[in-house]
Design a protein around this motif. Structure first.
Motif, mmCIF file in Angstrom:
data_model
loop_
_atom_site.group_PDB
_atom_site.id
_atom_site.type_symbol
_atom_site.label_atom_id
_atom_site.label_comp_id
_atom_site.label_asym_id
_atom_site.label_seq_id
_atom_site.Cartn_x
_atom_site.Cartn_y
_atom_site.Cartn_z
ATOM 1 N N ALA A 135 0.845 -1.209 0.000
ATOM 2 C CA ALA A 135 0.000 0.000 0.000
ATOM 3 C C ALA A 135 0.876 1.254 0.000
ATOM 4 O O ALA A 135 1.717 1.416 0.875
ATOM 5 C CB ALA A 135 -0.912 0.004 1.214
ATOM 6 N N LEU B 110 -15.769 -0.348 8.892
ATOM 7 C CA LEU B 110 -14.670 -1.251 8.538
ATOM 8 C C LEU B 110 -15.166 -2.414 7.674
ATOM 9 O O LEU B 110 -16.130 -3.091 8.040
ATOM 10 C CB LEU B 110 -14.057 -1.770 9.845
ATOM 11 C CG LEU B 110 -12.547 -1.944 9.931
ATOM 12 C CD1 LEU B 110 -11.812 -0.645 9.598
ATOM 13 C CD2 LEU B 110 -12.155 -2.405 11.330
ATOM 14 N N GLN C 222 -13.979 -5.191 3.996
ATOM 15 C CA GLN C 222 -13.012 -5.623 2.991
ATOM 16 C C GLN C 222 -13.645 -5.442 1.622
ATOM 17 O O GLN C 222 -14.870 -5.569 1.494
ATOM 18 C CB GLN C 222 -12.679 -7.104 3.159
ATOM 19 C CG GLN C 222 -11.861 -7.440 4.383
ATOM 20 C CD GLN C 222 -11.718 -8.954 4.524
ATOM 21 O OE1 GLN C 222 -12.702 -9.662 4.704
ATOM 22 N NE2 GLN C 222 -10.489 -9.439 4.443
ATOM 23 N N PHE D 106 -8.969 8.116 7.429
ATOM 24 C CA PHE D 106 -9.117 6.796 6.873
ATOM 25 C C PHE D 106 -8.530 5.826 7.888
ATOM 26 O O PHE D 106 -7.539 6.138 8.534
ATOM 27 C CB PHE D 106 -8.343 6.774 5.559
ATOM 28 C CG PHE D 106 -8.380 5.462 4.874
ATOM 29 C CD1 PHE D 106 -9.503 5.069 4.170
ATOM 30 C CD2 PHE D 106 -7.300 4.601 4.931
ATOM 31 C CE1 PHE D 106 -9.551 3.839 3.554
ATOM 32 C CE2 PHE D 106 -7.336 3.378 4.317
ATOM 33 C CZ PHE D 106 -8.467 2.996 3.623
ATOM 34 N N GLN D 107 -9.145 4.669 8.045
ATOM 35 C CA GLN D 107 -8.543 3.671 8.928
ATOM 36 C C GLN D 107 -8.358 2.356 8.198
ATOM 37 O O GLN D 107 -9.200 1.962 7.398
ATOM 38 C CB GLN D 107 -9.342 3.500 10.221
ATOM 39 C CG GLN D 107 -10.818 3.274 10.060
ATOM 40 C CD GLN D 107 -11.500 3.002 11.404
ATOM 41 O OE1 GLN D 107 -10.872 3.027 12.458
ATOM 42 N NE2 GLN D 107 -12.788 2.712 11.349
ATOM 43 N N PHE D 108 -7.223 1.727 8.431
ATOM 44 C CA PHE D 108 -7.002 0.406 7.853
ATOM 45 C C PHE D 108 -6.333 -0.492 8.869
ATOM 46 O O PHE D 108 -5.447 -0.091 9.600
ATOM 47 C CB PHE D 108 -6.206 0.487 6.545
ATOM 48 C CG PHE D 108 -4.789 0.927 6.702
ATOM 49 C CD1 PHE D 108 -4.473 2.272 6.769
ATOM 50 C CD2 PHE D 108 -3.764 -0.002 6.784
ATOM 51 C CE1 PHE D 108 -3.164 2.690 6.931
ATOM 52 C CE2 PHE D 108 -2.457 0.402 6.944
ATOM 53 C CZ PHE D 108 -2.147 1.753 7.017
ATOM 54 N N PRO E 200 -6.844 -1.150 13.907
ATOM 55 C CA PRO E 200 -6.639 -0.280 12.730
ATOM 56 C C PRO E 200 -5.706 0.897 13.005
ATOM 57 O O PRO E 200 -5.642 1.402 14.134
ATOM 58 C CB PRO E 200 -8.047 0.209 12.397
ATOM 59 C CG PRO E 200 -8.934 -0.165 13.514
ATOM 60 C CD PRO E 200 -8.179 -1.032 14.472
ATOM 61 N N TRP F 196 -3.577 0.343 -3.349
ATOM 62 C CA TRP F 196 -3.682 -0.787 -2.424
ATOM 63 C C TRP F 196 -3.544 -2.072 -3.222
ATOM 64 O O TRP F 196 -4.445 -2.397 -4.000
ATOM 65 C CB TRP F 196 -5.029 -0.783 -1.713
ATOM 66 C CG TRP F 196 -5.337 0.487 -1.004
ATOM 67 C CD1 TRP F 196 -5.924 1.590 -1.530
ATOM 68 C CD2 TRP F 196 -5.050 0.794 0.364
ATOM 69 N NE1 TRP F 196 -6.023 2.564 -0.567
ATOM 70 C CE2 TRP F 196 -5.507 2.096 0.599
ATOM 71 C CE3 TRP F 196 -4.455 0.066 1.418
ATOM 72 C CZ2 TRP F 196 -5.387 2.712 1.848
ATOM 73 C CZ3 TRP F 196 -4.349 0.680 2.650
ATOM 74 C CH2 TRP F 196 -4.804 1.978 2.860
ATOM 75 N N SER G 258 -1.871 -5.976 1.100
ATOM 76 C CA SER G 258 -2.841 -5.035 1.685
ATOM 77 C C SER G 258 -4.194 -5.066 0.974
ATOM 78 O O SER G 258 -5.155 -4.464 1.457
ATOM 79 C CB SER G 258 -2.298 -3.608 1.639
ATOM 80 O OG SER G 258 -2.362 -3.084 0.323
ATOM 81 N N PHE H 190 -7.010 -6.015 3.175
ATOM 82 C CA PHE H 190 -7.041 -5.446 4.522
ATOM 83 C C PHE H 190 -8.406 -4.799 4.793
ATOM 84 O O PHE H 190 -9.030 -4.225 3.900
ATOM 85 C CB PHE H 190 -5.945 -4.380 4.690
ATOM 86 C CG PHE H 190 -4.568 -4.935 4.927
ATOM 87 C CD1 PHE H 190 -4.306 -6.308 4.831
ATOM 88 C CD2 PHE H 190 -3.514 -4.084 5.245
ATOM 89 C CE1 PHE H 190 -3.025 -6.811 5.051
ATOM 90 C CE2 PHE H 190 -2.232 -4.588 5.470
ATOM 91 C CZ PHE H 190 -1.984 -5.935 5.374
ATOM 92 N N HIS H 191 -8.827 -4.902 6.040
ATOM 93 C CA HIS H 191 -10.033 -4.190 6.461
ATOM 94 C C HIS H 191 -9.741 -2.692 6.474
ATOM 95 O O HIS H 191 -8.633 -2.267 6.823
ATOM 96 C CB HIS H 191 -10.451 -4.649 7.859
ATOM 97 C CG HIS H 191 -11.026 -6.029 7.880
ATOM 98 N ND1 HIS H 191 -10.243 -7.152 7.834
ATOM 99 C CD2 HIS H 191 -12.312 -6.454 7.920
ATOM 100 C CE1 HIS H 191 -11.028 -8.226 7.851
ATOM 101 N NE2 HIS H 191 -12.287 -7.831 7.902
ATOM 102 N N HIS H 192 -10.732 -1.891 6.086
ATOM 103 C CA HIS H 192 -10.540 -0.437 6.043
ATOM 104 C C HIS H 192 -11.878 0.266 6.140
ATOM 105 O O HIS H 192 -12.927 -0.348 5.894
ATOM 106 C CB HIS H 192 -9.810 -0.030 4.754
ATOM 107 C CG HIS H 192 -10.548 -0.447 3.510
ATOM 108 N ND1 HIS H 192 -10.464 -1.723 3.001
ATOM 109 C CD2 HIS H 192 -11.412 0.215 2.710
ATOM 110 C CE1 HIS H 192 -11.235 -1.820 1.928
ATOM 111 N NE2 HIS H 192 -11.825 -0.647 1.721
#
Ligand code: MD3
Ligand code: FE
Length: 224
Positions: free
Chosen positions: A30, A141, A143, A165-167, A176, A189, A193, A196-198
């Motif tokens: 990422a 959050l 995927q 933004f959160q990942f 995160p 991304w 990654s 990854f959850h985001h």
């Protein structure tokens, strides 16, 4: 002054004043390209307006029956959808019965260049989801798992009001990290990654010179 001295000064100037060409690794696979879309911002926003004239922004319903706070539309061969039946890509906008507007050349070029620069040569997106946030809108959050081949990266372009933004990681329970994404920022991304959850925290109120009280995010994908 010549040769090495000049090169040294230019190098220093570049790192102090010119952030184009810089990249920051956020996670394995990422990469954040801060401000990379700035030269194209006006073009991108005009294109979004044209797309929305044919395929209006709408708040979709999740399979669980909740109305999303983020308003969405699409362009390209396929558009991302959610309704009571589930999440999927479809060539036709269910609201108009028409194909999604074509992907503007500027979207395609920007995504290809960003992907190529970060190690994903040959990326050709066929779908672009356009998210529109107003103050308070958020994306919990999740995927991105509705695309056919996770080997392709996703290129995301932020415009307008900044967002947090959160990942996290592959597991939903992975703690995160937060990163601020502002006007003109691009994130690619891919690799590890990609799954990854985001998510995006509730948009803080504000006024952006180019978008007013909105944030837009383009996610360019090879979905089919
Ligand atoms: C990390 N959009 O549309 S873009 C989405 O800002 C979505 O509107 C957010 O998540 C937004 O699905 C975030 C950044 C992004 C996109 C795809 C990812 C981050 C990602 C896929 C894997 C990991
Ligand atoms: Fe996502």
């Amino acid at each position: 002054m010549s040769g090495p001295t000049m090169a040294y000064i230019c190098g220093a100037m570049q790192s102090l004043f010119d952030t184009s060409g810089e990249s920051e690794a956020l996670a394995a696979g990422a990469v954040l390209l801060r401000g990379r879309a700035l030269p194209l911002a006006t073009t991108l926003l005009a294109a979004i307006e044209q797309i929305a004239a044919r395929a209006p922004f709408r708040r979709m319903t999740t399979p669980g029956g909740f109305e999303m706070s983020v308003a969405m539309t699409n362009c390209g061969q396929a558009g991302w959808l959610t309704d009571r039946k589930g999440y999927r890509y479809d060539a036709v906008d269910p609201q108009t019965g028409q194909p999604w507007p074509p992907m503007p050349a500027a979207f395609l070029a920007l995504a290809r260049e960003a992907a190529a620069e970060t190690g994903y040569a040959g990326f050709v997106p066929d779908a672009c989801l356009i998210n529109r946030y107003e103050p308070g809108a958020r994306l919990s959050l999740h995927q991105d798992r509705d695309e056919a081949d996770y080997g392709h990266p996703i290129v995301s372009v932020s415009l307008g009001l900044p967002a947090t933004f959160q990942f996290g990681g592959l597991k939903r329970s992975d703690q995160p990290r937060r990163v601020a994404l502002g006007h003109g920022d691009i994130v690619v991304w891919g690799g590890p990654s990609r799954l990854f959850h985001h998510g995006v925290l509730g948009l803080k109120d504000g006024l952006h010179p180019s978008t007013g009280r909105h944030r837009f995010n383009l996610t360019l994908r090879q979905a089919l």
